[in-house]
Write a protein that holds these residues in place. Structure first.
Motif, mmCIF file in Angstrom:
data_model
loop_
_atom_site.group_PDB
_atom_site.id
_atom_site.type_symbol
_atom_site.label_atom_id
_atom_site.label_comp_id
_atom_site.label_asym_id
_atom_site.label_seq_id
_atom_site.Cartn_x
_atom_site.Cartn_y
_atom_site.Cartn_z
ATOM 1 N N ASP A 230 0.665 -1.457 0.151
ATOM 2 C CA ASP A 230 -0.087 0.472 -0.211
ATOM 3 C C ASP A 230 0.952 1.290 -0.188
ATOM 4 O O ASP A 230 0.304 1.972 -0.851
ATOM 5 N N SER A 231 1.539 0.974 0.892
ATOM 6 C CA SER A 231 2.584 2.655 0.872
ATOM 7 C C SER A 231 3.977 1.873 1.422
ATOM 8 O O SER A 231 4.255 1.019 2.105
ATOM 9 N N ILE A 232 5.307 3.121 1.094
ATOM 10 C CA ILE A 232 6.241 2.726 1.031
ATOM 11 C C ILE A 232 6.808 4.269 1.817
ATOM 12 O O ILE A 232 6.887 4.950 0.737
ATOM 13 N N SER A 233 7.262 4.012 2.305
ATOM 14 C CA SER A 233 7.963 5.753 3.245
ATOM 15 C C SER A 233 9.508 5.455 3.883
ATOM 16 O O SER A 233 9.964 4.737 4.915
ATOM 17 N N CYS A 234 10.743 5.524 3.301
ATOM 18 C CA CYS A 234 12.840 5.295 3.637
ATOM 19 C C CYS A 234 12.607 7.173 3.787
ATOM 20 O O CYS A 234 12.319 8.150 2.675
ATOM 21 N N ARG A 235 13.804 7.232 5.089
ATOM 22 C CA ARG A 235 14.516 8.860 4.772
ATOM 23 C C ARG A 235 15.998 8.130 4.895
ATOM 24 O O ARG A 235 16.006 7.263 5.676
ATOM 25 N N ALA A 236 16.346 8.519 4.735
ATOM 26 C CA ALA A 236 18.052 8.493 5.376
ATOM 27 C C ALA A 236 18.053 9.904 5.456
ATOM 28 O O ALA A 236 18.455 11.387 4.864
ATOM 29 N N SER A 237 19.279 10.034 6.453
ATOM 30 C CA SER A 237 19.998 12.099 6.688
ATOM 31 C C SER A 237 21.192 11.184 6.452
ATOM 32 O O SER A 237 22.276 10.832 5.408
ATOM 33 N N ASN A 238 21.307 12.876 5.858
ATOM 34 C CA ASN A 238 22.572 12.963 4.936
ATOM 35 C C ASN A 238 23.442 14.204 6.453
ATOM 36 O O ASN A 238 24.324 14.345 5.708
ATOM 37 N N VAL A 239 23.017 13.979 7.556
ATOM 38 C CA VAL A 239 23.887 14.562 8.335
ATOM 39 C C VAL A 239 24.220 13.343 9.316
ATOM 40 O O VAL A 239 25.860 13.099 9.005
ATOM 41 N N ASP A 240 23.588 12.676 9.417
ATOM 42 C CA ASP A 240 24.050 11.183 10.698
ATOM 43 C C ASP A 240 24.381 10.127 9.161
ATOM 44 O O ASP A 240 23.023 9.690 9.136
ATOM 45 N N ILE A 241 25.263 10.377 7.992
ATOM 46 C CA ILE A 241 24.955 9.374 7.321
ATOM 47 C C ILE A 241 24.884 7.373 7.578
ATOM 48 O O ILE A 241 24.740 6.909 6.802
ATOM 49 N N THR A 242 24.571 7.507 8.845
ATOM 50 C CA THR A 242 24.714 5.788 9.248
ATOM 51 C C THR A 242 23.197 5.706 9.454
ATOM 52 O O THR A 242 22.833 4.012 9.708
ATOM 53 N N GLN A 243 22.368 6.657 9.396
ATOM 54 C CA GLN A 243 20.822 6.150 9.614
ATOM 55 C C GLN A 243 19.507 6.119 8.544
ATOM 56 O O GLN A 243 19.896 6.860 7.134
ATOM 57 N N HIS A 244 18.936 5.044 8.116
ATOM 58 C CA HIS A 244 17.972 5.179 7.006
ATOM 59 C C HIS A 244 16.542 3.883 7.321
ATOM 60 O O HIS A 244 17.407 3.049 8.906
ATOM 61 N N ALA A 245 15.720 4.717 7.432
ATOM 62 C CA ALA A 245 14.924 3.409 8.234
ATOM 63 C C ALA A 245 13.465 3.880 6.918
ATOM 64 O O ALA A 245 13.485 4.500 5.506
ATOM 65 N N CYS A 246 12.688 2.398 6.453
ATOM 66 C CA CYS A 246 12.087 2.374 5.885
ATOM 67 C C CYS A 246 9.752 2.018 6.448
ATOM 68 O O CYS A 246 10.663 1.274 7.371
ATOM 69 N N GLU A 247 9.282 2.134 5.924
ATOM 70 C CA GLU A 247 8.265 1.643 6.921
ATOM 71 C C GLU A 247 7.004 1.613 5.708
ATOM 72 O O GLU A 247 7.047 1.948 4.544
ATOM 73 N N LEU A 248 6.989 -0.072 5.666
ATOM 74 C CA LEU A 248 6.244 -1.294 4.597
ATOM 75 C C LEU A 248 4.736 -0.765 4.865
ATOM 76 O O LEU A 248 4.564 -1.479 5.979
ATOM 77 N N THR A 249 3.420 -0.580 4.085
ATOM 78 C CA THR A 249 1.832 -0.889 4.620
ATOM 79 C C THR A 249 1.792 -1.735 4.083
ATOM 80 O O THR A 249 1.440 -1.752 2.768
ATOM 81 N N PHE A 250 1.834 -2.676 3.883
ATOM 82 C CA PHE A 250 0.465 -4.132 3.379
ATOM 83 C C PHE A 250 -0.741 -4.324 3.913
ATOM 84 O O PHE A 250 -0.540 -5.088 4.931
ATOM 85 N N GLY A 251 -1.880 -3.274 3.916
ATOM 86 C CA GLY A 251 -2.992 -3.179 5.298
ATOM 87 C C GLY A 251 -3.362 -2.724 5.610
ATOM 88 O O GLY A 251 -2.080 -1.365 6.540
ATOM 89 N N GLN A 252 -3.507 -3.763 7.273
ATOM 90 C CA GLN A 252 -3.388 -2.785 8.456
ATOM 91 C C GLN A 252 -1.540 -3.349 9.120
ATOM 92 O O GLN A 252 -1.170 -3.052 9.808
ATOM 93 N N LYS A 253 -0.609 -4.342 7.874
ATOM 94 C CA LYS A 253 0.351 -4.804 8.563
ATOM 95 C C LYS A 253 1.566 -3.180 8.173
ATOM 96 O O LYS A 253 1.299 -3.571 7.418
ATOM 97 N N LYS A 254 2.328 -3.163 9.342
ATOM 98 C CA LYS A 254 3.078 -1.929 9.232
ATOM 99 C C LYS A 254 4.585 -2.750 9.465
ATOM 100 O O LYS A 254 4.841 -3.893 10.280
ATOM 101 N N VAL A 255 5.199 -3.150 8.352
ATOM 102 C CA VAL A 255 6.751 -3.402 8.430
ATOM 103 C C VAL A 255 7.529 -2.155 9.045
ATOM 104 O O VAL A 255 7.809 -1.422 8.466
ATOM 105 N N GLN A 256 8.438 -2.143 10.046
ATOM 106 C CA GLN A 256 9.531 -1.350 10.293
ATOM 107 C C GLN A 256 10.776 -1.981 9.643
ATOM 108 O O GLN A 256 11.633 -2.482 10.194
#
Length: 159
Positions: A74-100
């Motif tokens: 249903d949705s994918i939302s990712c982010r990466a820091s260009n300050v703390d270059i070790t930080q990456h995160a995504c959230e995937l939404t499959f109906g009611q289930k969210k995967v971090q």
């Protein structure tokens, strides 16, 4: 100099035309389907295994002839820091289930979204890439022909 170029790229990309839905095919679509499909509750284990092998460079996989592997999110939302270059995160939404996801797994999806043409957006030290209604189809028989086909994804702007 490299940092200036990267910053200019993200600024120009963010100021481009409004993000409309898009279709992508080939290697980027296969990678995106495999990465997202690995986390999808709707993709069966045999299909997940086939996608993983295809993404790892094995063109011929054990999968029923003539069948297509469908991957939808249903949705994918990712982010990466260009300050703390070790930080990456995504959230995937499959109906009611969210995967971090975080770290390398999140970076792989983030980078693949950019590869297939999802425009980045930046704010306050963070670069975002997001899409909704991702729908991928992988045809293992066609991928096995090694002619550049067999994987296609469609996606819409984030909601």
């Amino acid at each position: 100099m490299r940092r200036i170029f990267a910053t200019a790229f993200f600024i120009l990309s963010a100021e481009g035309a409004a993000f409309a839905g898009s279709t992508t095919d080939g290697a980027g679509a296969l990678s995106l389907a495999a990465l997202v499909g690995a986390r999808s509750p709707a993709v069966k284990p045999a299909a997940k295994a086939a996608l993983a092998k295809l993404a790892d460079g094995h063109a011929k996989v054990a999968f029923p002839k003539g069948q297509t592997i469908e991957v939808a999110v249903d949705s994918i939302s990712c982010r990466a820091s260009n300050v703390d270059i070790t930080q990456h995160a995504c959230e995937l939404t499959f109906g009611q289930k969210k995967v971090q996801l975080a770290g390398r797994q999140a970076h792989e999806i983030f980078a693949t979204l950019l590869e297939v043409g999802v425009p980045p957006d930046g704010a306050a030290g963070t670069i975002y890439a997001a899409a909704s209604a991702l729908d991928c189809a992988v045809e293992p028989d066609e991928v096995a022909q090694k002619a550049g086909g067999g994987a296609q994804c469609k996606y819409e702007p984030p909601k």
